[in-house]
Design a protein around this motif. Structure first.
Motif, short mmCIF file in Angstrom:
data_model
loop_
_atom_site.label_atom_id
_atom_site.label_comp_id
_atom_site.label_asym_id
_atom_site.label_seq_id
_atom_site.Cartn_x
_atom_site.Cartn_y
_atom_site.Cartn_z
N THR A 42 10.87 35.11 -4.83
CA THR A 42 12.10 36.68 -4.45
C THR A 42 11.79 36.87 -3.25
N ASN A 43 10.96 36.46 -2.85
CA ASN A 43 10.78 35.97 -1.18
C ASN A 43 11.48 35.94 -0.16
N PHE A 44 12.58 34.38 -0.23
CA PHE A 44 12.37 33.96 -0.43
C PHE A 44 14.51 33.55 -0.47
N ILE A 45 14.53 35.04 -1.77
CA ILE A 45 16.49 35.17 -1.68
C ILE A 45 16.12 36.52 -1.19
N ASN A 46 15.36 36.72 -0.91
CA ASN A 46 15.00 38.35 0.36
C ASN A 46 15.45 37.34 1.62
N TYR A 47 14.83 37.05 2.67
CA TYR A 47 14.88 35.77 3.61
C TYR A 47 16.56 35.46 3.24
N LEU A 48 17.26 35.08 2.47
CA LEU A 48 18.04 34.80 2.49
C LEU A 48 19.25 35.81 2.49
N LYS A 49 18.91 36.65 2.08
CA LYS A 49 19.95 38.24 2.55
C LYS A 49 19.63 38.59 3.62
N TYR A 50 18.52 39.03 4.55
CA TYR A 50 17.93 38.69 6.12
C TYR A 50 19.01 38.46 6.83
N LEU A 51 18.85 36.43 6.84
CA LEU A 51 20.18 35.83 7.38
C LEU A 51 21.43 35.79 7.68
N GLN A 52 21.85 36.65 6.67
CA GLN A 52 23.41 37.44 6.55
C GLN A 52 23.25 37.50 7.99
N TYR A 53 22.23 37.85 8.45
CA TYR A 53 23.00 38.87 10.17
C TYR A 53 23.77 37.50 10.53
N TRP A 54 23.83 36.33 10.33
CA TRP A 54 24.68 34.57 10.92
C TRP A 54 26.20 35.50 11.19
N LYS A 55 26.51 35.86 10.00
CA LYS A 55 27.56 35.98 9.49
C LYS A 55 28.18 36.81 11.19
N GLU A 56 28.18 37.35 12.14
CA GLU A 56 28.31 38.58 12.53
C GLU A 56 28.74 37.37 13.73
N PRO A 57 29.95 37.26 14.69
CA PRO A 57 30.43 36.45 15.25
C PRO A 57 29.31 36.36 16.82
N MET A 90 14.41 16.52 5.61
CA MET A 90 15.46 17.72 5.69
C MET A 90 13.97 18.19 6.61
N ALA A 91 14.64 20.07 7.70
CA ALA A 91 13.80 20.93 7.51
C ALA A 91 12.76 21.38 6.08
N GLN A 92 12.10 21.28 6.49
CA GLN A 92 11.60 23.04 4.88
C GLN A 92 11.35 24.48 5.67
N PRO A 93 12.10 25.38 4.75
CA PRO A 93 12.36 26.58 5.56
C PRO A 93 11.45 27.55 5.72
N ARG A 94 11.02 28.07 6.79
CA ARG A 94 9.84 28.58 7.45
C ARG A 94 10.58 30.46 6.55
N MET A 95 9.66 30.74 6.70
CA MET A 95 9.77 32.62 5.85
C MET A 95 8.97 33.81 6.58
N SER A 96 9.81 34.07 7.56
CA SER A 96 8.49 35.30 8.43
C SER A 96 8.55 35.99 7.48
N GLN A 97 7.53 37.28 8.04
CA GLN A 97 6.45 37.57 8.05
C GLN A 97 7.38 39.25 8.33
N PRO A 98 7.15 40.47 7.19
CA PRO A 98 7.89 41.20 7.22
C PRO A 98 7.54 42.13 8.90
N VAL A 99 8.48 42.69 9.65
CA VAL A 99 7.82 42.54 10.97
C VAL A 99 8.22 44.10 10.81
N THR A 100 7.45 45.17 11.34
CA THR A 100 8.16 46.40 11.68
C THR A 100 7.59 46.72 12.51
N ALA A 101 8.34 48.08 13.58
CA ALA A 101 7.92 48.64 14.99
C ALA A 101 6.46 48.99 14.78
#
Length: 140
Positions: free
Chosen positions: A54-69, A1-12
């Protein structure tokens, strides 16, 4: 099974993603979101404490963009979006640590797919029969 990968925060100001990096991030996140459709994988994550991070929970929140068509169309397992939504709730995350809960969810998915497949075959058969009848009754 794939291990989740956590992204580092990205700022402009500090980081600019190349096209190749964006493509790799897209593919990695797509694979991870699709893994969320597997209740046994969710149980695996829960038992290893990922859902307490908490970082993983935030990552799951970030992934909500996948709901967009424009992103959801790439998912092979759209039920992953439902699990992604449920993972936003602490109680659901806690319950997933229970193997019997994960098994129940897995069984329910299996029953849904079996019912869906049967219904789909029936609907396609009825449609084919209707088309055939229309051809036979059409005046020449």
């Amino acid at each position: 099974m794939a291990q989740p990968r956590m992204s580092q925060p990205v700022t402009a100001n500090t980081y600019t993603e190349t096209e190749e990096q964006a493509k790799l991030r897209f593919q990695t996140e797509l694979e991870f979101v699709q893994c969320l459709a597997n209740p046994n994988y969710l149980n695996f994550l829960a038992q290893r404490g990922y859902f307490k991070d908490t970082n993983f929970i935030n990552y799951l929140k970030y992934l909500q963009y996948w709901k967009e068509p424009k992103y959801a169309k790439y998912l092979k397992y759209p039920q992953a979006l439902h699990f992604l939504e449920l993972l936003q709730y602490e109680q659901f995350r806690k319950e997933l640590a229970n193997q019997q809960c994960a098994k129940f969810i897995d069984d329910q998915q299996l029953l849904h797919w079996q019912h869906y497949q049967r219904k789909r075959v029936q609907l396609l058969g009825a449609e084919a029969e209707h088309v055939q009848q229309m051809k036979e009754t059409k005046p020449s």
